[in-house]
Design a protein around this motif. Structure first.
Motif, PDB file in Angstrom:
ATOM      1  N   ALA A   1      52.890  49.264 -30.464  1.00 45.83           N
ATOM      2  CA  ALA A   1      53.633  49.974 -29.758  1.00 45.83           C
ATOM      3  C   ALA A   1      53.773  49.566 -28.295  1.00 45.83           C
ATOM      4  CB  ALA A   1      52.825  51.367 -29.356  1.00 45.83           C
ATOM      5  N   GLU A   2      52.883  48.469 -27.922  1.00 44.10           N
ATOM      6  CA  GLU A   2      53.070  47.503 -26.930  1.00 44.10           C
ATOM      7  C   GLU A   2      53.899  46.337 -26.774  1.00 44.10           C
ATOM      8  OE1 GLU A   2      51.161  48.242 -23.860  1.00 44.10           O
ATOM      9  OE2 GLU A   2      50.587  49.990 -24.968  1.00 44.10           O
ATOM     10  N   LEU A   3      54.208  46.098 -28.213  1.00 47.06           N
ATOM     11  CA  LEU A   3      55.210  44.837 -28.339  1.00 47.06           C
ATOM     12  C   LEU A   3      56.541  45.166 -28.022  1.00 47.06           C
ATOM     13  CD1 LEU A   3      53.551  43.257 -31.506  1.00 47.06           C
ATOM     14  CD2 LEU A   3      53.228  42.504 -29.065  1.00 47.06           C
ATOM     15  N   THR A   4      57.279  44.071 -27.725  1.00 51.84           N
ATOM     16  CA  THR A   4      58.907  44.448 -27.146  1.00 51.84           C
ATOM     17  C   THR A   4      59.530  44.384 -28.827  1.00 51.84           C
ATOM     18  OG1 THR A   4      59.517  42.021 -27.449  1.00 51.84           O
ATOM     19  CG2 THR A   4      58.694  43.127 -25.343  1.00 51.84           C
ATOM     20  N   THR A   5      60.830  44.893 -28.731  1.00 50.79           N
ATOM     21  CA  THR A   5      61.551  44.925 -29.917  1.00 50.79           C
ATOM     22  C   THR A   5      61.836  43.565 -30.434  1.00 50.79           C
ATOM     23  OG1 THR A   5      62.863  46.853 -28.933  1.00 50.79           O
ATOM     24  CG2 THR A   5      63.787  45.974 -30.881  1.00 50.79           C
ATOM     25  N   GLN A   6      61.912  42.834 -29.728  1.00 44.38           N
ATOM     26  CA  GLN A   6      62.159  41.375 -30.027  1.00 44.38           C
ATOM     27  C   GLN A   6      60.928  40.752 -30.731  1.00 44.38           C
ATOM     28  OE1 GLN A   6      62.840  42.142 -26.969  1.00 44.38           O
ATOM     29  NE2 GLN A   6      65.137  42.230 -26.763  1.00 44.38           N
ATOM     30  N   GLU A   7      59.864  41.214 -30.348  1.00 41.79           N
ATOM     31  CA  GLU A   7      58.438  40.657 -31.010  1.00 41.79           C
ATOM     32  C   GLU A   7      58.280  41.470 -32.360  1.00 41.79           C
ATOM     33  OE1 GLU A   7      56.013  39.703 -27.000  1.00 41.79           O
ATOM     34  OE2 GLU A   7      55.904  41.675 -27.612  1.00 41.79           O
ATOM     35  N   THR A   8      58.510  42.588 -32.431  1.00 39.19           N
ATOM     36  CA  THR A   8      58.462  43.358 -33.572  1.00 39.19           C
ATOM     37  C   THR A   8      59.434  42.850 -34.563  1.00 39.19           C
ATOM     38  OG1 THR A   8      59.591  45.330 -32.910  1.00 39.19           O
ATOM     39  CG2 THR A   8      57.017  45.449 -32.755  1.00 39.19           C
ATOM     40  N   ASP A   9      60.445  42.454 -34.110  1.00 34.12           N
ATOM     41  CA  ASP A   9      61.691  42.245 -35.041  1.00 34.12           C
ATOM     42  C   ASP A   9      61.223  40.764 -35.407  1.00 34.12           C
ATOM     43  OD1 ASP A   9      63.215  44.262 -34.545  1.00 34.12           O
ATOM     44  OD2 ASP A   9      64.794  43.027 -33.479  1.00 34.12           O
TER      45      ASP A   9
END
Length: 90
Positions: A39-47
């Motif tokens: 939940a703390e990571l950015t969309t780019q990081e989770t992608d």
């Protein structure tokens, strides 16, 4: 614990040529708070995490957006032409 988890995971994801195994070595330490750190990571990081996981289940597949290691003998060709040709044995 959450700030440290996010910091450690971001550090490994920021490394050039990061692999699923490198990510997993860090992430498994924080498996109990996985939903919290995601939940703390950015969309780019989770992608990127998703892409690393998918790449780990399909070894040898290079596609658009794939990370090509500097040690890969075909890296220069891939970077120069944007294509990959496997001319190995088999």
């Amino acid at each position: 614990m959450l700030p440290q988890a996010v910091s450690d995971i971001r550090a490994v994801l920021a490394k050039p040529g990061c692999t699923w195994q490198e990510f997993w070595n860090v992430a498994q330490e924080y498996e109990v708070i996985k939903s919290d750190y995601l939940a703390e990571l950015t969309t780019q990081e989770t992608d990127l995490i998703t892409a690393l996981q998918n790449a780990s289940s399909q070894p040898g597949t290079i596609g658009v957006g794939s990370i090509v290691a500097h040690a890969d003998p075909y890296r220069t060709l891939y970077v120069a032409r944007g294509e990959f040709t496997n001319r190995g044995k088999g």
